[in-house]
Design an enzyme around this catalytic site. Structure first.
Site, PDB file in Angstrom:
ATOM      1  N   HIS A   1       0.831  -1.206   0.000  1.00 27.14           N
ATOM      2  CA  HIS A   1       0.000   0.000   0.000  1.00 27.14           C
ATOM      3  C   HIS A   1       0.873   1.265   0.000  1.00 27.14           C
ATOM      4  CE1 HIS A   1      -3.317  -2.793   0.592  1.00 27.14           C
ATOM      5  NE2 HIS A   1      -2.608  -3.338   1.579  1.00 27.14           N
TER       6      HIS A   1
ATOM      7  N   GLU B   1      -2.371   0.464   8.045  1.00 27.38           N
ATOM      8  CA  GLU B   1      -1.511  -0.576   7.495  1.00 27.38           C
ATOM      9  C   GLU B   1      -0.328  -0.023   6.713  1.00 27.38           C
ATOM     10  OE1 GLU B   1      -1.432  -4.523   4.618  1.00 27.38           O
ATOM     11  OE2 GLU B   1      -3.244  -3.276   4.691  1.00 27.38           O
TER      12      GLU B   1
ATOM     13  N   HIS C   1       2.754  -6.966   4.665  1.00 30.93           N
ATOM     14  CA  HIS C   1       1.372  -6.501   4.837  1.00 30.93           C
ATOM     15  C   HIS C   1       0.863  -6.835   6.229  1.00 30.93           C
ATOM     16  CE1 HIS C   1       0.158  -5.622   0.544  1.00 30.93           C
ATOM     17  NE2 HIS C   1       1.304  -6.259   0.364  1.00 30.93           N
TER      18      HIS C   1
ATOM     19  N   GLU D   1       1.344 -11.478   6.129  1.00 27.56           N
ATOM     20  CA  GLU D   1       0.277 -10.737   6.816  1.00 27.56           C
ATOM     21  C   GLU D   1       0.548 -10.906   8.314  1.00 27.56           C
ATOM     22  OE1 GLU D   1      -2.027  -8.883   5.508  1.00 27.56           O
ATOM     23  OE2 GLU D   1      -2.494  -9.596   3.476  1.00 27.56           O
TER      24      GLU D   1
END
Length: 376
Positions: A56, A70, A131, A195
């Site tokens: 992102h 995030e 992430h 993640e």
């Protein structure tokens, strides 16, 4: 790094210095690994190229939950991972040698295709996308790591990173999985996407925002990368490390070498010092480019290679044969450059000082040794 064994027979100082001048540091054997797909694989002795992708960024914040954004935590972990890989490269006591590139180093918008194309064109040896998760239900929790398919080098790296992340934070183990994510599908080298936890879960969020969590997450990725190349998990040193054994002085104290500041070619605050020295005596700092541990004059010689020494220092102190003396030598950037130091060099040093209380046997005091890596 190999250590020179203690000699079994008595050896003179002249012999010791002659031997240490010709002994070289041990080299590290490169680890050969299987190449994957169309990706580039490092050759023996060359740096391994790691592409770090903080997910992102810019107009895309990613997940948001429990006051954590995030794109921000992804970047924090990625920057810390880069620091650790760079420190590992400079620290020759263990770990590996790496080159690092990142898809972004600030809060900027980078498309998925830009990330994959940049990694492919470099070309990278490994692609690591960082992430953190979210879900509509706050009950969803845990850590998971993805590769594009099973039975590949990517899957092996995925499983190692997943294992290290679980060890680091102890969140629920959701396992290693496969997914058709763009950056996993379109990159030519082994690639994984982690993640770290669910920002929307209060327990995960608390663990991810705890002091030191970013460092633990980065270190977990570092260990996974190291292990994927057959390298034992190794935490690179961020500063000088003492080694070797000091000689007890005549008043019964143990001189202790230490330092302040950062050994750097661009900074000037690094000072090597020594406490608990016999007071009001002259001392020298010996330094070289090799660690050794050899018996000498009732103590241990800690420095090998071509040995150099500084100008004479005076220990001051309270006198009367006590251990209130103190030695120090500024090793600023000008000093390092004048001595031919380069970024990445390992330097070993040891204080010697006059100890008249040991006459007539061996009137020399010896500190322990200090090893430091020269920073840029």
């Amino acid at each position: 790094m190999s250590r020179i064994p203690f000699p079994t027979s008595r050896t003179s100082l002249r012999q010791l210095l002659a031997v240490s001048a010709v002994l070289g540091a041990a080299g590290l054997a490169a680890v050969s690994v299987e190449a994957a797909g169309g990706g580039s694989e490092n050759t023996e002795g060359s740096a391994i190229r790691i592409y770090i992708d903080p997910g992102h960024g810019g107009s895309d914040p990613g997940a948001i939950g429990n006051a954590i954004v995030e794109k921000e935590i992804n970047l924090d972990v990625a920057l810390r991972l880069r620091e650790q890989l760079e420190a590992d490269t400079l620290d020759t006591f263990g770990g590996g040698t790496w080159e690092v590139r990142m898809s972004r180093t600030t809060d900027q918008t980078v498309s998925l295709s830009q990330r994959a194309i940049d990694a492919n064109n470099w070309p990278a040896d490994r692609f690591v996308s960082i992430h953190h998760n979210a879900f509509t239900s706050s009950l969803a929790n845990g850590t998971e790591t993805f590769s594009f398919s099973d039975g590949t080098i990517s899957a092996d790296l995925r499983d190692l990173v997943q294992e290290e992340l679980i060890l680091a934070l102890g969140l629920t183990d959701r396992g290693g999985k496969t997914a058709n994510f763009f950056v996993l599908r379109e990159t030519n080298m082994p690639a994984v996407l982690s993640e770290g936890g669910f920002l929307t879960n209060p327990g995960d969020a608390a663990a991810l925002s705890a002091p030191g969590a970013v460092d633990l997450l980065a270190r977990a990725h570092l260990f996974g990368i190291q292990r994927s190349y057959g390298i034992a998990p190794y935490v690179p040193s961020d500063g000088p490390i003492a080694y070797c054994t000091a000689k007890v002085s005549s008043p019964g104290c143990v001189p202790s070498i230490g330092s302040t500041g950062t050994p750097s070619l661009s900074q000037s605050d690094f000072v090597v010092n020594c406490e608990d020295v016999v007071s009001q005596q002259f001392g020298l700092l010996f330094w070289g480019r090799q660690e050794i541990q050899l018996p000498l004059l009732g103590g241990t010689l800690c420095v090998g290679g071509t040995i150099r020494r500084t100008p004479v220092q005076f220990s001051f102190g309270l006198g009367n044969a006590n251990c209130s003396g103190f030695l120090e030598l500024p090793m600023d950037s000008a000093f390092m450059q004048s001595q031919g130091f380069a970024a990445g060099d390992d330097i070993y040093c040891q204080w010697w000082f006059r100890d008249p209380g040991l006459l007539p046997a061996a009137p020399v005091g010896l500190s322990n040794g200090l090893r430091f890596t020269v920073r840029p």
